[in-house]
Design a protein around this motif. Structure first.
Motif, PDB file in Angstrom:
ATOM      1  N   LEU A 231    -112.219   0.563  13.090  1.00  0.00           N
ATOM      2  CA  LEU A 231    -112.858  -0.499  12.788  1.00  0.00           C
ATOM      3  C   LEU A 231    -114.109  -0.058  12.048  1.00  0.00           C
ATOM      4  CD1 LEU A 231    -112.110  -2.776  15.803  1.00  0.00           C
ATOM      5  CD2 LEU A 231    -111.021  -2.543  13.880  1.00  0.00           C
ATOM      6  N   GLY A 232    -114.853   0.888  12.366  1.00  0.00           N
ATOM      7  CA  GLY A 232    -116.245   1.198  11.678  1.00  0.00           C
ATOM      8  C   GLY A 232    -116.045   1.882  10.564  1.00  0.00           C
ATOM      9  N   PRO A 233    -115.156   2.837  10.501  1.00  0.00           N
ATOM     10  CA  PRO A 233    -114.781   3.453   8.943  1.00  0.00           C
ATOM     11  C   PRO A 233    -114.472   2.702   8.037  1.00  0.00           C
ATOM     12  CG  PRO A 233    -114.145   5.058  10.808  1.00  0.00           C
ATOM     13  CD  PRO A 233    -114.374   3.521  11.482  1.00  0.00           C
ATOM     14  N   LEU A 234    -113.536   1.437   8.453  1.00  0.00           N
ATOM     15  CA  LEU A 234    -113.157   0.786   7.333  1.00  0.00           C
ATOM     16  C   LEU A 234    -114.281  -0.816   7.128  1.00  0.00           C
ATOM     17  CD1 LEU A 234    -109.470   0.260   7.870  1.00  0.00           C
ATOM     18  CD2 LEU A 234    -110.740   1.731   6.299  1.00  0.00           C
ATOM     19  N   GLY A 235    -115.525  -0.707   7.677  1.00  0.00           N
ATOM     20  CA  GLY A 235    -116.393  -1.640   7.518  1.00  0.00           C
ATOM     21  C   GLY A 235    -115.952  -2.890   8.213  1.00  0.00           C
ATOM     22  N   MET A 236    -115.129  -2.906   9.093  1.00  0.00           N
ATOM     23  CA  MET A 236    -114.565  -4.354   9.742  1.00  0.00           C
ATOM     24  C   MET A 236    -115.377  -4.635  10.972  1.00  0.00           C
ATOM     25  SD  MET A 236    -110.415  -3.000   9.919  1.00  0.00           S
ATOM     26  CE  MET A 236    -109.663  -4.558  10.677  1.00  0.00           C
ATOM     27  N   THR A 237    -116.500  -4.963  10.487  1.00  0.00           N
ATOM     28  CA  THR A 237    -117.738  -5.216  11.427  1.00  0.00           C
ATOM     29  C   THR A 237    -117.698  -6.608  12.157  1.00  0.00           C
ATOM     30  OG1 THR A 237    -118.862  -6.234   9.499  1.00  0.00           O
ATOM     31  CG2 THR A 237    -119.284  -4.025   9.836  1.00  0.00           C
ATOM     32  N   ASP A 238    -116.668  -7.393  11.709  1.00  0.00           N
ATOM     33  CA  ASP A 238    -116.267  -8.450  12.483  1.00  0.00           C
ATOM     34  C   ASP A 238    -115.174  -8.695  13.213  1.00  0.00           C
ATOM     35  OD1 ASP A 238    -119.005 -10.128  11.919  1.00  0.00           O
ATOM     36  OD2 ASP A 238    -117.943 -10.517   9.952  1.00  0.00           O
ATOM     37  N   SER A 239    -114.689  -7.451  13.855  1.00  0.00           N
ATOM     38  CA  SER A 239    -113.704  -6.997  14.325  1.00  0.00           C
ATOM     39  C   SER A 239    -113.914  -6.501  15.804  1.00  0.00           C
ATOM     40  CB  SER A 239    -112.703  -6.468  13.690  1.00  0.00           C
ATOM     41  OG  SER A 239    -112.076  -7.023  12.565  1.00  0.00           O
ATOM     42  N   SER A 240    -112.984  -6.670  16.759  1.00  0.00           N
ATOM     43  CA  SER A 240    -113.138  -6.096  18.022  1.00  0.00           C
ATOM     44  C   SER A 240    -111.845  -6.082  18.870  1.00  0.00           C
ATOM     45  CB  SER A 240    -114.398  -6.859  18.839  1.00  0.00           C
ATOM     46  OG  SER A 240    -114.326  -6.187  20.309  1.00  0.00           O
ATOM     47  N   TYR A 241    -111.375  -5.035  19.621  1.00  0.00           N
ATOM     48  CA  TYR A 241    -110.433  -4.812  20.517  1.00  0.00           C
ATOM     49  C   TYR A 241    -110.699  -5.486  22.065  1.00  0.00           C
ATOM     50  CZ  TYR A 241    -106.759  -3.243  17.398  1.00  0.00           C
ATOM     51  OH  TYR A 241    -105.810  -3.051  16.613  1.00  0.00           O
ATOM     52  N   ALA A 242    -112.190  -5.853  22.046  1.00  0.00           N
ATOM     53  CA  ALA A 242    -112.619  -6.138  23.139  1.00  0.00           C
ATOM     54  C   ALA A 242    -111.778  -7.382  24.219  1.00  0.00           C
ATOM     55  CB  ALA A 242    -114.198  -6.458  23.527  1.00  0.00           C
ATOM     56  N   GLN A 243    -111.219  -7.150  25.333  1.00  0.00           N
ATOM     57  CA  GLN A 243    -110.652  -8.175  25.853  1.00  0.00           C
ATOM     58  C   GLN A 243    -111.181  -8.290  27.569  1.00  0.00           C
ATOM     59  OE1 GLN A 243    -108.145 -10.240  25.198  1.00  0.00           O
ATOM     60  NE2 GLN A 243    -108.133  -9.685  23.215  1.00  0.00           N
ATOM     61  N   PRO A 244    -111.556  -9.520  27.895  1.00  0.00           N
ATOM     62  CA  PRO A 244    -112.230 -10.607  26.819  1.00  0.00           C
ATOM     63  C   PRO A 244    -113.299 -10.322  26.040  1.00  0.00           C
ATOM     64  CG  PRO A 244    -112.926 -11.253  29.213  1.00  0.00           C
ATOM     65  CD  PRO A 244    -112.193  -9.690  29.202  1.00  0.00           C
ATOM     66  N   LEU A 245    -113.512 -11.206  25.066  1.00  0.00           N
ATOM     67  CA  LEU A 245    -114.631 -10.809  24.433  1.00  0.00           C
ATOM     68  C   LEU A 245    -115.973 -11.068  25.065  1.00  0.00           C
ATOM     69  CD1 LEU A 245    -113.980 -12.715  20.875  1.00  0.00           C
ATOM     70  CD2 LEU A 245    -114.136 -10.497  21.106  1.00  0.00           C
ATOM     71  N   PRO A 246    -117.045 -10.215  24.861  1.00  0.00           N
ATOM     72  CA  PRO A 246    -118.378 -10.566  25.324  1.00  0.00           C
ATOM     73  C   PRO A 246    -118.986 -11.739  24.885  1.00  0.00           C
ATOM     74  CG  PRO A 246    -118.316  -8.726  23.725  1.00  0.00           C
ATOM     75  CD  PRO A 246    -116.919  -9.259  23.819  1.00  0.00           C
ATOM     76  N   ALA A 247    -119.979 -12.323  25.644  1.00  0.00           N
ATOM     77  CA  ALA A 247    -120.478 -13.514  25.136  1.00  0.00           C
ATOM     78  C   ALA A 247    -121.051 -13.674  23.854  1.00  0.00           C
ATOM     79  CB  ALA A 247    -121.746 -13.968  26.177  1.00  0.00           C
ATOM     80  N   ALA A 248    -121.712 -12.458  23.306  1.00  0.00           N
ATOM     81  CA  ALA A 248    -122.004 -12.656  22.023  1.00  0.00           C
ATOM     82  C   ALA A 248    -121.081 -13.138  20.766  1.00  0.00           C
ATOM     83  CB  ALA A 248    -123.067 -11.289  21.756  1.00  0.00           C
ATOM     84  N   LEU A 249    -119.901 -12.051  21.180  1.00  0.00           N
ATOM     85  CA  LEU A 249    -119.044 -12.592  19.989  1.00  0.00           C
ATOM     86  C   LEU A 249    -118.226 -13.867  20.354  1.00  0.00           C
ATOM     87  CD1 LEU A 249    -117.560  -8.814  19.770  1.00  0.00           C
ATOM     88  CD2 LEU A 249    -118.830  -9.971  18.355  1.00  0.00           C
ATOM     89  N   SER A 250    -118.079 -14.340  21.739  1.00  0.00           N
ATOM     90  CA  SER A 250    -117.368 -15.316  21.791  1.00  0.00           C
ATOM     91  C   SER A 250    -118.200 -16.606  21.179  1.00  0.00           C
ATOM     92  CB  SER A 250    -117.505 -15.629  23.523  1.00  0.00           C
ATOM     93  OG  SER A 250    -116.550 -14.906  24.080  1.00  0.00           O
TER      94      SER A 250
END
Length: 480
Positions: A231-250
């Motif tokens: 995700l970081g190397p490809l600049g996928m800045t709006d992506s996450s594998y966090a489960q569940p999402l943290p509040a800031a991303l939710s």
């Protein structure tokens, strides 16, 4: 908090039109193409001697009760444009290109890329038994010892095809509990129950095994590891594998809706099976992933995988499935679809020529919507694949139509019916859902709702066969 009720269609359409204005990527000459695509969703099958019946995106969203859609189109090797439509949840804000959706099984090719990067780093072995990389948990003895290559290609003989996720407020198992099928896991244990390499069988369970192997080898949580590797190397800045999402991303995330367009109580389901189903992303970020594969396949550095490893990733192993990727059009295209609770997704890209698209939706009927929209994009940009199948139709004699009337049963798939109604041969693949049955010849019948064929009774064996482009023909076991 009680979820808000579905908004009336008129309000929904107003929000749809407003959201359409949010588009950070597009050029002036894309406007006409985008308008044609929005007005021209195309069916999977159409009659060759009649105009193709299209549908507007707005009408399709209302008909299918899909609240939100987000799109990115790749052209000439770059993101040509993005568009977002509808709302993130019923009664909520408009979808924007930055709205996160569950990518569902599109998680698999992204996590496969990470695993292959660890292979190139010398931390995993592509063809050694995966058990050599497992530390805290061991794969119990079974029918054989699958390799990472086999797990990535669904040829490892692994059990558990997919995962239903965990509703908000329900206990979520650890990864080891998922692997062992112990409470509160809602799926059975992941085990080797067929000889590795003997057959292709889709297994999210196999992806969960190598998720554990990656964690064991790196000593880091899977979402952190994915951020570092891909995700970081490809600049996928709006992506996450966090489960569940943290509040800031939710706060930036869409919410899932069922087939009636109603929001799931409590919001998104949680998927501890992150490698198989846990990615939250945007079409723009996933387009970056697809472009990275296109670049490396062309011999250029993408910052993650070498061209040689990328070609390995694209090489079909069995059943047109490579390492994390479905291969289409005889190797010319790659992609994946996804289906989580209330989220449906689709990614298609071409190895050469720099074309492709990503579509993410937040409704259980979003798969049909995404397919029609993808065909509209393919038609506009004259792709070699993903086009409407045009089939010629001929008239059957009254005797031939009458001979086909009856009830049929397919082993493992249930029954279907054929009848004549007002002079038209009709078929009900599901109870009460009748549609016209057309004849390409006296030996081949078809429908328009999907790329499915029905072959009349064979005089030699007294059987009928039904099949589609994605399923091998299945013999009917009975006729009444």
């Amino acid at each position: 908090m009680r979820p808000s009720q579905p908004a009336p269609p008129r309000i929904h359409l107003c929000l749809l039109m407003a959201a359409c204005l949010a588009a950070p990527f597009s050029h002036a000459d894309d406007g006409a193409a985008i308008a044609r695509i929005e007005a021209g969703l195309r069916p999977q099958v159409a009659l060759a001697d009649a105009p193709v019946k299209t549908e507007s995106l707005q009408d399709a969203m209302v008909r299918l009760k899909v609240p939100g859609v987000s799109v990115a189109v790749i052209h000439d090797g770059k993101v040509a444009w993005t568009r977002s439509y509808g709302v993130a949840w019923t009664g909520g804000p408009a979808v924007t290109p930055e709205t996160l959706f569950q990518a569902a099984s599109i998680s698999k090719p992204v996590s496969a890329m990470a695993a292959l990067r660890m292979v190139e780093q010398g931390k995993l072995d592509l063809d050694a038994p995966i058990e050599t990389a497992l530390a805290g948990w061991k794969l119990p003895a079974g029918a054989g010892k699958p390799s990472l290559r086999q797990l990535l290609s669904h040829t490892g003989g692994m059990s558990v095809s997919g995962f239903p996720g965990y509703a908000a407020g329900k206990p979520v198992p650890s990864l080891v509990q998922v692997l062992d099928g112990t409470g509160p896991a809602n799926t059975r244990a992941v085990r080797v129950d067929a000889a590795p390499g003997s057959a292709w069988r889709y297994s999210g369970g196999g992806y969960t095994v190598f998720q554990q192997a990656m964690i064991d080898r790196a000593g880091k949580p899977f979402d952190v590891l994915m951020g570092e590797l891909v995700l970081g190397p490809l600049g996928m800045t709006d992506s996450s594998y966090a489960q569940p999402l943290p509040a800031a991303l939710s706060a930036k995330a869409a919410r899932p809706h069922d087939r009636d367009g109603k929001p799931f109580p409590g919001g998104a389901y949680t998927y501890p099976e992150q490698s198989a189903a846990g990615l939250w992303s945007t079409p723009l970020d996933l387009a970056k992933f697809a472009i990275a594969i296109q670049q490396a396949a062309a011999g250029r550095d993408n910052g993650v995988l070498s061209p040689a490893m990328t070609r390995t990733m694209l090489a079909p192993v069995m059943n047109d499935y490579a390492l994390g990727l479905q291969i289409q059009d005889k190797g010319k295209a790659f992609g994946h679809s996804g289906s989580n609770m209330g989220f449906k997704s689709s990614l298609v890209a071409f190895v050469e020529g720099g074309n492709g698209a990503v579509i993410l939706t937040n409704g259980d009927n979003g798969g049909e919507l995404a397919a029609g929209l993808m065909r509209a994009i393919a038609h506009e940009y004259k792709w070699a694949g993903n086009q409407t199948v045009l089939r010629p139709a001929v008239a059957l004699t009254p005797e031939a139509r009458k001979a086909l009337v009856g009830q049929y049963a397919i082993a493992g798939l249930g029954k279907f019916h054929v009848a004549e109604r007002d002079g038209q041969l009709m078929i009900a693949l599901r109870p009460g859902q009748w549609e016209p049955l057309y004849a390409e010849s006296d030996k081949l019948l078809f429908v328009l709702s999907r790329n499915l064929e029905v072959r009349p009774i064979d005089a030699d064996n007294g059987h009928t066969v039904v099949g589609s482009s994605s399923r091998a023909y299945t013999r009917v076991t009975g006729l009444w």
